[in-house]
Design a protein around this motif. Structure first.
Motif, PDB file in Angstrom:
ATOM      1  N   SER A 184      13.107   5.372   6.601  1.00 50.39           N
ATOM      2  CA  SER A 184      12.324   4.460   5.646  1.00 50.39           C
ATOM      3  C   SER A 184      10.997   5.001   5.333  1.00 50.39           C
ATOM      4  CB  SER A 184      12.653   2.946   6.090  1.00 50.39           C
ATOM      5  OG  SER A 184      11.767   2.623   7.130  1.00 50.39           O
ATOM      6  N   ILE A 185      10.255   5.303   6.495  1.00 51.16           N
ATOM      7  CA  ILE A 185       9.002   5.779   6.295  1.00 51.16           C
ATOM      8  C   ILE A 185       7.912   4.909   5.987  1.00 51.16           C
ATOM      9  CG2 ILE A 185       9.400   8.194   6.246  1.00 51.16           C
ATOM     10  CD1 ILE A 185       8.663   8.478   3.597  1.00 51.16           C
ATOM     11  N   VAL A 186       8.136   4.094   4.569  1.00 52.09           N
ATOM     12  CA  VAL A 186       7.240   3.077   4.387  1.00 52.09           C
ATOM     13  C   VAL A 186       6.618   2.011   4.832  1.00 52.09           C
ATOM     14  CG1 VAL A 186       8.712   1.698   2.693  1.00 52.09           C
ATOM     15  CG2 VAL A 186       6.433   2.021   2.057  1.00 52.09           C
ATOM     16  N   GLY A 187       7.615   1.672   5.775  1.00 50.28           N
ATOM     17  CA  GLY A 187       7.424   0.332   6.685  1.00 50.28           C
ATOM     18  C   GLY A 187       7.143   0.856   8.071  1.00 50.28           C
ATOM     19  N   LEU A 237       3.631   8.221   1.060  1.00 50.37           N
ATOM     20  CA  LEU A 237       4.428   7.291   0.400  1.00 50.37           C
ATOM     21  C   LEU A 237       3.686   6.186  -0.290  1.00 50.37           C
ATOM     22  CD1 LEU A 237       7.029   6.749  -0.985  1.00 50.37           C
ATOM     23  CD2 LEU A 237       7.834   5.691   1.142  1.00 50.37           C
ATOM     24  N   TRP A 238       2.642   5.722   0.782  1.00 55.74           N
ATOM     25  CA  TRP A 238       1.898   4.543   0.574  1.00 55.74           C
ATOM     26  C   TRP A 238       0.920   4.872  -0.746  1.00 55.74           C
ATOM     27  CZ3 TRP A 238       2.444  -0.593   0.888  1.00 55.74           C
ATOM     28  CH2 TRP A 238       3.112  -0.975   1.889  1.00 55.74           C
ATOM     29  N   PHE A 275      -7.278  10.914   0.480  1.00 56.74           N
ATOM     30  CA  PHE A 275      -6.629  10.870  -0.754  1.00 56.74           C
ATOM     31  C   PHE A 275      -7.631  10.647  -1.808  1.00 56.74           C
ATOM     32  CE2 PHE A 275      -3.192   9.575   2.298  1.00 56.74           C
ATOM     33  CZ  PHE A 275      -2.044  10.386   1.562  1.00 56.74           C
ATOM     34  N   GLY A 276      -8.363   9.602  -1.661  1.00 51.75           N
ATOM     35  CA  GLY A 276      -9.485   9.152  -2.555  1.00 51.75           C
ATOM     36  C   GLY A 276     -10.410  10.425  -2.657  1.00 51.75           C
TER      37      GLY A 276
END
Length: 428
Positions: A182-185, A203-204, A251-252
């Protein structure tokens, strides 16, 4: 020449992703050598010119800097994901204040935001979400299944040094399999396919992309101040041990680079034409990798908390590496070869499939003959990555595109706003 530059830049950025994936592979292979994994854990008794010294404390560390190059992935994702919506919004095509206001006429011809006309409806967010989720989820699920299969075929014993001991006794229960897939959690360290930890942050950021785009637009005013804010946040993250503050600023910085790319490209072109411009760019190109591994070069001479503080230098290092590739044509041409293009194409698959192969053959070869495991696991990882790319990743991309199109078609778009009478025109 100008028309070919965006294509060359995109090829070079893909190649950089391929280089990063290979370095992650090399890092994990090197950790199957007990002397290197011991030096990675502590530099206290590492002899100068020993194998552990060359791999962790010398400038050659750049070729073993797997965790550091994951941050390069993060900056790349921030740059590429944000760049696409920005290119498709006409009201962002004007020069940014303080970044491109002094760009010469015609400079926008080589900028990424002017490669193609903007569609009338702007960016299709309804298509983006199913497309992005499917694009990531299918290869990840397959990689977890493959990793579990490797573990079942060759059960892990944890023998072979400190690093190999961490890979022992993974949980193959259905709950853990679903949690890792699921990776996102799940932002901890997975024990079936550990490299998936970074996919959780990918993913986030993908889910929060509209926020990233809004942030990118904000950085068009006072970009240097935003750079300072992001670097300050990442530094605080490393000092406090806060993973969101450690990783999200990367990311920013990629988003900031995307928003200000047009002005930066114009300034880069002017710098390259000036006397000494090539020398300045060369120094910038060297500074990025140097900052990326500065923690390891300074590790023997620093104590806490200064040693931990140097970990934060990898964030500006990663940003400078991506900026160099995105802005300096000589580096782009260096990264435009066929081999690097192939590595860029399979980079995501290689990142997903290599770890269980490295651990399996490292264990089979044993700590005293770890290089035999390396000789098998490297080509096998590349070969399996090619198969994964051909039979999993490409079909996933096709399905993702179709799903995005279908989802968007089922939800009508609002009517486009009437064009402004004095709309800004682009240079031909």
């Amino acid at each position: 020449m100008a028309a070919a530059e965006p294509r060359t830049r995109l090829v070079a950025l893909d190649a950089l992703r391929g280089v990063a994936a290979v370095i992650v592979l090399v890092h994990h292979v090197s950790m199957t050598a007990p002397s290197i994994s011991a030096a990675y854990s502590s530099s206290a008794h590492v002899a100068v010119f020993s194998t552990g010294w060359w791999a962790t404390l010398s400038p050659l560390k750049i070729f073993f800097a797997g965790p550091e190059f994951v941050l390069v992935f993060f900056v790349l994702s921030g740059f590429v994901l944000v760049l696409t919506p920005l290119r498709r919004w006409p009201w962002l095509r004007g020069p940014a204040r303080g970044a491109a206001a002094d760009a010469p006429a015609g400079a926008s011809a080589a900028a990424p935001t002017t490669d193609a006309p903007a569609p009338p409806h702007g960016y299709d967010w309804l298509a983006y979400y199913p497309r992005r989720i499917i694009r990531l989820a299918i290869p990840v699920i397959v990689s977890v299944a493959l990793a579990a299969l490797w573990i079942l075929l060759v059960p892990r014993t944890g023998d072979g040094g400190a690093w190999m001991a961490k890979q022992g006794s993974p949980d193959l229960g259905i709950g853990n399999l679903l949690r890792e897939a699921s990776i996102v959690g799940f932002t901890g360290r997975p024990d079936i396919n550990p490299p998936l930890w970074s996919l959780a942050w990918e993913l986030w950021f993908s889910l929060l992309l509209p926020v990233g785009v809004i942030f990118a637009v904000a950085t068009r005013r006072w970009p240097l101040a935003w750079v300072a804010v992001l670097l300050g946040a990442s530094t605080a993250g490393y000092l406090l041990g806060s993973e969101p503050l450690m990783y999200l600023p990367a990311f920013g910085l990629g988003a900031l680079l995307a928003a200000n790319h047009e002005g930066l490209a114009a300034r880069s072109a002017r710098l390259a034409r000036r006397p000494g411009g090539t020398l300045v760019w060369t120094l910038i190109a060297v500074l990025g990798p140097l900052l990326l591994i500065a923690h390891w070069l300074l590790r023997p001479v620093l104590t806490e908390p200064w040693s931990e503080l140097t970990l934060a230098l990898r964030v500006p290092g990663a940003a400078l590496i991506v900026a160099t590739v995105a802005l300096w044509p000589p580096v782009q041409r260096m990264l435009s070869g066929r081999l690097l293009a192939w590595l860029g194409a399979i980079s995501f698959s290689l990142y997903l499939v290599h770890f269980p192969i490295v651990v399996t053959f490292g264990q089979l070869a044993g700590p005293e003959h770890w290089w035999w495991g390396a000789l098998i696991s490297v080509p096998l990882s590349l070969g399996l990555a090619q198969l994964m790319y051909r039979w999993v990743e490409l079909p996933a991309q096709t399905l993702a595109t179709r799903a995005g199109t279908a989802f968007s078609a089922g939800h009508p778009h609002p009517a486009p706003a009437a064009p402004q009478v004095q709309a800004q025109t682009r240079e031909p």
